[in-house]
Design a protein around this motif. Structure first.
Motif, short mmCIF file in Angstrom:
data_model
loop_
_atom_site.label_atom_id
_atom_site.label_comp_id
_atom_site.label_asym_id
_atom_site.label_seq_id
_atom_site.Cartn_x
_atom_site.Cartn_y
_atom_site.Cartn_z
N HIS A 71 -4.14 -12.10 1.52
CA HIS A 71 -4.36 -12.79 2.78
C HIS A 71 -4.93 -14.21 2.65
N GLU A 83 -9.29 -12.14 5.66
CA GLU A 83 -8.08 -11.82 6.43
C GLU A 83 -8.33 -12.01 7.92
N THR A 96 -5.27 3.70 9.44
CA THR A 96 -5.13 3.68 7.98
C THR A 96 -6.03 4.71 7.30
N PHE A 138 -11.93 -3.77 -0.37
CA PHE A 138 -12.42 -5.07 0.06
C PHE A 138 -13.93 -4.98 0.14
N ASP A 145 2.71 -6.38 2.09
CA ASP A 145 1.53 -5.69 2.62
C ASP A 145 1.90 -4.54 3.56
N TRP A 175 -7.75 -1.27 13.23
CA TRP A 175 -6.50 -0.74 12.64
C TRP A 175 -6.82 0.14 11.44
N HIS A 213 0.84 -1.21 0.00
CA HIS A 213 0.00 0.00 0.00
C HIS A 213 0.87 1.25 0.00
N1 GUN Z 1 -8.39 -4.80 4.20
C1 GUN Z 1 -8.90 -3.68 3.63
N2 GUN Z 1 -7.98 -2.70 3.54
C2 GUN Z 1 -6.85 -3.21 4.05
C3 GUN Z 1 -5.55 -2.68 4.22
O1 GUN Z 1 -5.24 -1.54 3.89
N3 GUN Z 1 -4.62 -3.51 4.78
C4 GUN Z 1 -4.92 -4.78 5.14
N4 GUN Z 1 -3.97 -5.54 5.67
N5 GUN Z 1 -6.15 -5.29 5.00
C5 GUN Z 1 -7.10 -4.52 4.46
#
Ligand code: GUN
Ligand code: ZN
Length: 447
Positions: free
Chosen positions: A277, A241, A107, A211, A330, A102, A85
């Motif tokens: 993931h 994930e 983010t 996502f 990642d 998180w 990213h």
């Molecule tokens: N799932 C949606 N956005 C993200 C991201 O920026 N990082 C991660 N690890 N999972 C996500």
């Protein structure tokens, strides 16, 4: 779009050459690679024109060819990172939260800054410097929701002559208003970026619905339309994930059989689709990823850091219904830009499941294997005539502890690779070349 980069017309690089010719069958598979103790690459217009033992290739060099010699250096195809990213360079190392918290706490706050094209441009320089310092020469990159973040990535990549895949995040719900687009605007902005950059110089576009949680059905449909309209672009997103994430997807898409099915229903699976993931998939989901030729990206430092779970390589790679695999940092969920560190953490994740990751398998994955995952094996990932000369040159004696450990190594290549992936990081990257031109040279310590 202009390619600002010009490769030197003819140059040569000498050292220890290592390249993979196929997927290693396991520990000690000497048929999977070619290693030359004193090898030479002749590079013409950025591509490998000849490769072989130095004493054979040297007489074929045109007069006055500059030979850059790394007597101890281990010369490999540049590392490839299949999931990273761009707007998370200051999210890396954010404390104490699992995925959904998180995202919200760190983010989604940091990514808002990328509305500023000037900031994106400055950070693109940092981001590329960091990739090259770590020996990464190609990456599949998430931008922020702002098209200008992807513009900054591609402009910087064209300037450096690198091959990058990137896309603007599509996200029209469950995110701060400042980070939301709409199904229509995301289609329009992605289309404009595709038209402007896809296939220009060495750049490629990835349609990037972030996502399932942050996209409405209309937006996932728009993503599917983009793939239909431009069949040679990529798709990147996150899949399975975190357990709370999966429960939320189930709530948001009650008509779907599974998380994978949400994407499947909109035509987002396929050989150019990479899913980050893939930790908690059921058998039916694995089956669909396998039969569609989709790729799962193993992101070990991120999966450990965000506490998401353990990637089950053996299960996904099961030859009865294999899923194509790749390895990725990642960043900034991941904690290092280094593919060496990523390999080392991948090894530990597999150890926890009584699985193994031989050094040959890890280095193959980060080079030729990841190139295959991206369908780019004709361009990058191996030291073969015709491939672009994107290279990383490694130093197994990069630190006192590595030098000391190496003294006990008896010249075994696999052991050397294992030291590199267990103890190495950016310090072990002596130099990085793009199209045969040195773009990173490690600053040597004077002691
Ligand atoms: N799932 C949606 N956005 C993200 C991201 O920026 N990082 C991660 N690890 N999972 C996500
Ligand atoms: Zn990610």
């Amino acid at each position: 779009m202009a390619n600002f980069f010009t490769a030197p017309s003819v140059t040569a690089i000498r050292g220890r050459l290592l390249t993979f010719t196929k997927t290693p069958a396991g520990l000690g598979d000497r048929d999977s690679y070619r290693y030359l103790d004193d090898g030479l690459l002749l590079i013409r217009d950025g591509r490998i024109a000849a490769v072989g033992p130095a004493d054979e290739v040297m007489p074929r060099l045109p007069p006055d060819t500059t030979v850059e010699h790394y007597p101890d250096g281990l010369i490999l195809p540049g590392f490839i990172d299949t999931h990273i990213h761009f707007p998370q360079t200051q999210v890396i190392a954010s404390y104490g939260a699992q995925l959904l918290d998180w995202l919200e706490k760190y983010t989604f706050v940091a990514e808002q800054k990328y509305a500023d094209a000037g900031l994106a441009e400055i950070n693109a320089r940092f981001f590329f410097d960091e990739l090259l310092r770590n020996g990464t020469t190609t990456a599949m990159i998430y931008g922020s929701v702002h098209p200008q973040s992807v513009e900054a990535i591609f402009a910087e990549s064209a300037r450096r002559g690198t091959a990058m895949i990137a896309g603007k995040a599509m996200m029209d719900r469950n995110a701060p208003v400042a980070l939301r687009d709409t199904a229509n605007s995301s289609y329009r902005d992605s289309k404009a970026l595709i038209e402007r950059w896809h296939g220009k110089s060495r750049q490629r576009y990835a349609v990037t619905p972030r996502f399932a949680i942050t996209s409405s059905e209309a937006q996932l449909q728009a993503a599917g339309s983009l793939l239909n309209d431009y069949p040679d672009v990529y798709l990147q997103t996150h899949l399975s994930e975190n357990l709370a994430e999966i429960a939320e997807v189930r709530r948001l898409f009650p008509g779907s059989r599974s998380y994978t099915d949400v994407y499947d229903r909109f035509g987002l699976l396929g050989p150019r689709s990479l899913f980050g993931h893939c930790l908690h998939l059921n058998e039916g989901e694995i089956q669909r990823l396998s039969e569609s030729g989709s790729v799962a990206a193993f992101c070990p430092t991120s999966n450990l850091f965000i506490g998401s779970g353990l990637f089950d390589w053996a299960k996904l790679a099961d030859p009865r219904r294999p899923v194509r695999l790749s390895l990725a940092t990642d960043v900034g969920g991941g904690t290092s830009y280094s593919l060496l560190r990523t390999m080392g953490e991948a090894y530990k994740v597999l150890q926890l499941q009584c699985q193994s990751l031989p050094a040959l398998t890890a280095f193959h994955q980060a080079t030729r294997g990841n190139a295959e995952a991206l369908g780019m094996e004709g361009e990058i990932g191996s030291l073969e005539v015709g491939r672009t000369a994107d290279l990383t040159i490694l130093d197994v004696k990069a630190t006192p502890a590595m030098r000391h450990r190496h003294e006990a190594c008896n010249g075994d290549l696999e052991e050397e690779l294992f030291i590199l992936m267990t103890m190495g990081d950016d310090r072990a990257v002596r130099a990085t070349y793009i199209q045969g031109k040195c773009q990173h040279q490690r600053v040597e310590q004077t002691s």
